[in-house]
Design a protein around this motif. Structure first.
Motif, short mmCIF file in Angstrom:
data_model
loop_
_atom_site.label_atom_id
_atom_site.label_comp_id
_atom_site.label_asym_id
_atom_site.label_seq_id
_atom_site.Cartn_x
_atom_site.Cartn_y
_atom_site.Cartn_z
N GLU A 1 -1.19 33.79 27.31
CA GLU A 1 -1.90 35.05 27.56
C GLU A 1 -1.20 35.93 28.60
O GLU A 1 -1.52 37.11 28.75
N ASP A 2 -0.24 35.35 29.35
CA ASP A 2 0.52 36.14 30.33
C ASP A 2 1.53 37.05 29.65
O ASP A 2 2.06 37.96 30.29
N GLN B 1 4.70 30.36 39.14
CA GLN B 1 3.55 29.78 38.42
C GLN B 1 3.92 29.47 36.97
O GLN B 1 4.84 30.07 36.41
N LEU C 1 1.75 24.63 22.79
CA LEU C 1 0.82 25.07 23.85
C LEU C 1 -0.01 23.88 24.29
O LEU C 1 -0.50 23.11 23.45
N ASP D 1 -3.32 23.49 26.49
CA ASP D 1 -4.36 24.23 27.19
C ASP D 1 -3.90 25.64 27.54
O ASP D 1 -4.17 26.15 28.64
N GLY D 2 -3.16 26.25 26.63
CA GLY D 2 -2.71 27.64 26.83
C GLY D 2 -1.41 27.76 27.60
O GLY D 2 -0.85 28.86 27.69
N VAL D 3 -0.93 26.67 28.16
CA VAL D 3 0.32 26.70 28.93
C VAL D 3 1.50 26.48 27.98
O VAL D 3 1.49 25.54 27.18
N ARG E 1 7.11 22.70 31.39
CA ARG E 1 6.48 24.02 31.32
C ARG E 1 7.53 25.04 31.77
O ARG E 1 8.69 24.70 31.94
N ARG F 1 1.59 31.08 30.90
CA ARG F 1 0.59 30.85 29.87
C ARG F 1 0.82 31.86 28.75
O ARG F 1 1.33 32.97 28.99
N THR G 1 4.78 25.19 26.66
CA THR G 1 5.39 23.89 26.95
C THR G 1 6.52 23.62 25.96
O THR G 1 6.43 24.00 24.79
#
Ligand code: FES
Length: 190
Positions: free
Chosen positions: A62-63, A57, A170, A172-174, A46, A60, A176
């Motif tokens: 969405e970030d 962190q 992606l 789960d939205g993360v 990630r 994601r 990768t």
């Protein structure tokens, strides 16, 4: 072989011991450099924010603001080790409308998110600025400009090559890593 010339022998033994110690030290430092935190990004890594309120962190999709600018991040191994022991691992991430990406870039992107090496191919500065006018990454050292929608091709400035790109997916939205850098990272030594 017997050592008859004792002063020479003592000197030889000292050099041998020093050589062994040096070899052990070098081996130790080589092992340290090979540690997880110095390895290049690998599939299933990630990304950890380098700065800002989410520093450390996982990034994601969405970030990331749609249409730029980029954020800087280091790859983060599946065990949580941030690969920040090697500055060549610094990466920039940005998100765009997938329809705005070239076919080559879309193939590497994940839902419009792209990732490139942050290390400029001119003299190795971090590509840490954004041009609103050009909608592109800018290297603050000598103003090379890279097109994030088109494989980070150089659109202005002295950089000789595009930035190396990472393949993404992606989870789960993360964001990768799906595949390793597309080419040489940073400056090419001739
Ligand atoms: S180091 Fe980036 S333009 Fe010179």
């Amino acid at each position: 072989m017997p050592c008859d010339d004792w002063p020479y022998c003592r000197c030889y033994k000292r050099r041998t011991i020093l050589g062994l110690l040096l070899a052990q030290l070098l081996a130790g430092s080589a092992r340290a450099e090979e540690g997880e935190a110095a390895k290049p990004p690998a599939p299933d890594d990630r990304f950890a924010f380098l700065t800002g309120p989410k520093k450390g962190q996982a990034v994601r999709a969405e970030d990331l603001a749609l249409g730029g600018p980029q954020v800087q991040a280091y790859p983060m191994a599946p065990d949580g080790t941030v690969r920040s022991d090697n500055r060549l691992n610094l990466v920039i991430l940005a998100r765009f409308d997938p329809a705005a990406l070239t076919d080559e870039t879309r193939a590497r992107a994940a839902d419009g998110v792209v990732a490139y090496s942050a290390i400029c191919t001119h003299q190795g500065c971090p590509v840490n600025m954004w041009s609103k006018e050009r909608n592109a990454f800018v290297c603050s050292c000598h103003a090379s400009i890279f097109d994030p929608r088109n494989a980070a091709e150089v659109i202005d400035g002295p950089a000789p090559r595009p930035l190396a790109a990472l393949g993404l997916k992606l989870k789960d939205g993360v964001v990768t890593v799906a595949s390793t850098f597309s080419g040489h990272v940073g400056v090419t030594q001739n």
